[in-house]
Design a protein around this motif. Structure first.
Motif, PDB file in Angstrom:
ATOM      1  N   GLU A   1      27.638 -36.737   5.561  1.00 17.68           N
ATOM      2  CA  GLU A   1      28.326 -37.298   6.727  1.00 17.68           C
ATOM      3  C   GLU A   1      28.119 -36.347   7.894  1.00 17.68           C
ATOM      4  OE1 GLU A   1      32.270 -39.240   6.188  1.00 17.68           O
ATOM      5  OE2 GLU A   1      32.927 -37.594   7.493  1.00 17.68           O
ATOM      6  N   LEU A   2      27.417 -36.801   8.916  1.00 16.21           N
ATOM      7  CA  LEU A   2      27.001 -35.940  10.007  1.00 16.21           C
ATOM      8  C   LEU A   2      28.088 -35.810  11.074  1.00 16.21           C
ATOM      9  CD1 LEU A   2      23.417 -37.396  10.188  1.00 16.21           C
ATOM     10  CD2 LEU A   2      24.024 -35.117   9.373  1.00 16.21           C
ATOM     11  N   SER A   3      27.981 -34.740  11.840  1.00 19.30           N
ATOM     12  CA  SER A   3      28.931 -34.464  12.905  1.00 19.30           C
ATOM     13  C   SER A   3      28.172 -34.064  14.164  1.00 19.30           C
ATOM     14  CB  SER A   3      29.884 -33.333  12.492  1.00 19.30           C
ATOM     15  OG  SER A   3      30.720 -32.935  13.557  1.00 19.30           O
ATOM     16  N   GLU A   4      28.679 -34.447  15.346  1.00 12.63           N
ATOM     17  CA  GLU A   4      28.019 -34.076  16.597  1.00 12.63           C
ATOM     18  C   GLU A   4      28.152 -32.586  16.873  1.00 12.63           C
ATOM     19  OE1 GLU A   4      29.375 -36.467  19.786  1.00 12.63           O
ATOM     20  OE2 GLU A   4      28.550 -38.341  18.979  1.00 12.63           O
ATOM     21  N   GLU A   5      29.236 -31.987  16.405  1.00 10.42           N
ATOM     22  CA  GLU A   5      29.476 -30.575  16.644  1.00 10.42           C
ATOM     23  C   GLU A   5      29.576 -29.832  15.315  1.00 10.42           C
ATOM     24  OE1 GLU A   5      33.002 -30.362  18.971  1.00 10.42           O
ATOM     25  OE2 GLU A   5      32.059 -31.194  20.780  1.00 10.42           O
ATOM     26  N   LYS A   6      29.398 -28.530  15.384  1.00 10.42           N
ATOM     27  CA  LYS A   6      29.478 -27.710  14.184  1.00 10.42           C
ATOM     28  C   LYS A   6      30.892 -27.740  13.613  1.00 10.42           C
ATOM     29  CE  LYS A   6      28.620 -23.040  12.417  1.00 10.42           C
ATOM     30  NZ  LYS A   6      27.878 -23.538  11.250  1.00 10.42           N
ATOM     31  N   VAL A   7      30.994 -27.937  12.306  1.00  7.11           N
ATOM     32  CA  VAL A   7      32.268 -27.929  11.595  1.00  7.11           C
ATOM     33  C   VAL A   7      32.352 -26.616  10.822  1.00  7.11           C
ATOM     34  CG1 VAL A   7      33.672 -29.081   9.844  1.00  7.11           C
ATOM     35  CG2 VAL A   7      32.269 -30.440  11.421  1.00  7.11           C
ATOM     36  N   ASP A   8      33.386 -25.845  11.081  1.00  5.99           N
ATOM     37  CA  ASP A   8      33.472 -24.511  10.478  1.00  5.99           C
ATOM     38  C   ASP A   8      33.563 -24.549   8.956  1.00  5.99           C
ATOM     39  OD1 ASP A   8      33.300 -23.212  12.900  1.00  5.99           O
ATOM     40  OD2 ASP A   8      35.468 -23.204  13.220  1.00  5.99           O
ATOM     41  N   ASN A   9      34.333 -25.464   8.435  1.00  7.54           N
ATOM     42  CA  ASN A   9      34.515 -25.553   6.985  1.00  7.54           C
ATOM     43  C   ASN A   9      34.307 -26.994   6.528  1.00  7.54           C
ATOM     44  OD1 ASN A   9      35.412 -22.752   6.272  1.00  7.54           O
ATOM     45  ND2 ASN A   9      37.030 -23.265   7.743  1.00  7.54           N
ATOM     46  N   PRO A  10      33.059 -27.440   6.510  1.00 10.04           N
ATOM     47  CA  PRO A  10      32.813 -28.814   6.064  1.00 10.04           C
ATOM     48  C   PRO A  10      33.216 -28.992   4.602  1.00 10.04           C
ATOM     49  CG  PRO A  10      30.753 -27.594   6.184  1.00 10.04           C
ATOM     50  CD  PRO A  10      31.803 -26.712   6.796  1.00 10.04           C
ATOM     51  N   GLU A  11      33.607 -30.197   4.271  1.00 11.15           N
ATOM     52  CA  GLU A  11      34.007 -30.498   2.896  1.00 11.15           C
ATOM     53  C   GLU A  11      32.756 -30.668   2.033  1.00 11.15           C
ATOM     54  OE1 GLU A  11      36.796 -33.685   0.417  1.00 11.15           O
ATOM     55  OE2 GLU A  11      36.222 -34.105   2.502  1.00 11.15           O
ATOM     56  N   ILE A  12      32.684 -29.917   0.955  1.00 10.50           N
ATOM     57  CA  ILE A  12      31.567 -30.030   0.015  1.00 10.50           C
ATOM     58  C   ILE A  12      32.138 -30.347  -1.354  1.00 10.50           C
ATOM     59  CG2 ILE A  12      29.612 -28.866  -1.066  1.00 10.50           C
ATOM     60  CD1 ILE A  12      29.306 -27.172   1.413  1.00 10.50           C
ATOM     61  N   ILE A  13      31.775 -31.494  -1.875  1.00 16.42           N
ATOM     62  CA  ILE A  13      32.240 -31.956  -3.183  1.00 16.42           C
ATOM     63  C   ILE A  13      31.046 -31.972  -4.119  1.00 16.42           C
ATOM     64  CG2 ILE A  13      33.302 -33.855  -4.462  1.00 16.42           C
ATOM     65  CD1 ILE A  13      34.376 -34.843  -1.691  1.00 16.42           C
ATOM     66  N   ILE A  14      31.169 -31.322  -5.258  1.00 20.14           N
ATOM     67  CA  ILE A  14      30.106 -31.327  -6.263  1.00 20.14           C
ATOM     68  C   ILE A  14      30.702 -31.783  -7.587  1.00 20.14           C
ATOM     69  CG2 ILE A  14      28.358 -29.975  -7.476  1.00 20.14           C
ATOM     70  CD1 ILE A  14      28.321 -28.039  -5.152  1.00 20.14           C
ATOM     71  N   GLU A  15      30.134 -32.838  -8.143  1.00 15.24           N
ATOM     72  CA  GLU A  15      30.640 -33.358  -9.411  1.00 15.24           C
ATOM     73  C   GLU A  15      29.475 -33.864 -10.250  1.00 15.24           C
ATOM     74  OE1 GLU A  15      32.745 -37.140  -9.328  1.00 15.24           O
ATOM     75  OE2 GLU A  15      32.123 -37.451  -7.246  1.00 15.24           O
ATOM     76  N   SER A  16      29.748 -34.054 -11.510  1.00 14.45           N
ATOM     77  CA  SER A  16      28.769 -34.694 -12.389  1.00 14.45           C
ATOM     78  C   SER A  16      29.383 -35.991 -12.880  1.00 14.45           C
ATOM     79  CB  SER A  16      28.403 -33.800 -13.572  1.00 14.45           C
ATOM     80  OG  SER A  16      29.541 -33.497 -14.354  1.00 14.45           O
ATOM     81  N   LYS A  17      28.547 -36.980 -13.030  1.00 13.25           N
ATOM     82  CA  LYS A  17      29.035 -38.308 -13.394  1.00 13.25           C
ATOM     83  C   LYS A  17      27.979 -39.007 -14.210  1.00 13.25           C
ATOM     84  CE  LYS A  17      30.667 -42.600 -11.259  1.00 13.25           C
ATOM     85  NZ  LYS A  17      30.891 -43.286  -9.960  1.00 13.25           N
TER      86      LYS A  17
END
Length: 280
Positions: free
Chosen positions: A240-256
């Motif tokens: 999910e892109l953002s026009e401005e820098k996000v200091d702490n973007p959400e990163i989700i890592i899972e296995s399914k």
């Protein structure tokens, strides 16, 4: 529209300009719509699109690597509100797509996607399933792909949890239609770093489907990819892109785990197509 000839392609892409490639993917057209839907719905990348599509405001949906257009058949029936554009390097495959789906928008592209914007002025969402891994220069190609969409992208690639990415396609490749093609396996942390360096984003959702990648489907890979402890996987990325820098973007890592019934249906279908074309 690009008119690359086969001779101008990188040697690792020669396989995708053959008639057998188009015939193979056109076999999906023999799947009834119900089976096609069931198969695509079993893929983690499609589940990610379902999960996040309400957050994508624009309607321009671009698929890179559309082949003979069967994902368009799925999208146009399940998500009819999107404005689909399909791109591929194979004119043979595109000819079959255009003959079946005359109202769809299919375009030939070159290897670095230089003409996407001229054929689709606004790329809101980009979908590329099993395309990045077949590039002889996958980092450069990935950086190009990341620069294209305005709102979001979904990619399916091959990843490894341990060990560095091997970028020499002669050491990581697949025997495909009687030719060697690149088969690149990104270290997942290295891929995350590439994304961080190249785009601003607010969310990155990664879903891994762990499997042993070495030793299957005529693949010639680094030796450690034959071992379970390497953590190789078919991996789907939602960005999910953002026009401005996000200091702490959400990163989700899972296995399914994918639905085994649906994967079995898919594998049986592809096995039938391979046998019909004399590829297995």
């Amino acid at each position: 529209m690009s008119t690359n000839s086969t001779s101008e392609l990188h040697e690792g892409h020669q396989a995708f300009k053959q008639d057998v490639h188009a015939k193979f993917f056109d076999g999906w057209a023999s799947f009834p719509l119900s089976a096609l839907k069931k198969t695509y719905e079993s893929f983690n990348e499609v589940a990610l699109y379902r999960k996040y599509r309400s957050q994508i405001k624009g309607k321009n949906f671009v698929e890179i690597g559309c082949a003979t257009g069967e994902f368009y058949r799925f999208v146009s029936n399940v998500f009819p509100d999107v404005d689909y554009h399909g791109f591929d390097i194979s004119e043979q495959a595109l000819a079959k797509a255009r003959s079946k789906y005359k109202n769809a928008k299919f375009f030939q592209c070159d290897e670095m996607l230089s003409n996407l914007e001229e054929n689709c002025k606004s790329i809101d969402f980009l979908y590329a399933r099993d395309v990045v891994l077949h590039q002889p220069n996958p980092v450069e190609f990935l950086e190009r792909v990341l620069a294209l969409p305005k709102e979001a992208a979904i990619l399916r690639v091959r990843t490894r949890d341990k060990g560095t990415t091997v970028l020499d396609y002669k050491d990581s490749c697949q025997w495909f239609y009687n030719k060697w093609v690149p088969y690149m396996i990104f270290n997942v942390d290295e891929m995350i770093d590439i994304i961080k360096r190249n785009v601003n984003f607010s969310k990155l959702h990664i879903v891994k489907h762990y499997m042993q990648l070495g030793g299957h489907n005529s693949r010639y890979l680094p030796k450690d990819c034959y071992y379970e402890e390497t953590g190789t996987a078919e991996t789907s990325f939602y960005l999910e892109l953002s026009e401005e820098k996000v200091d702490n973007p959400e990163i989700i890592i899972e296995s399914k785990e994918d639905s085994q019934a649906d994967i079995s249906l898919f594998e049986r279908g592809l096995g039938y197509l391979n046998r019909r074309l004399g590829l297995r």
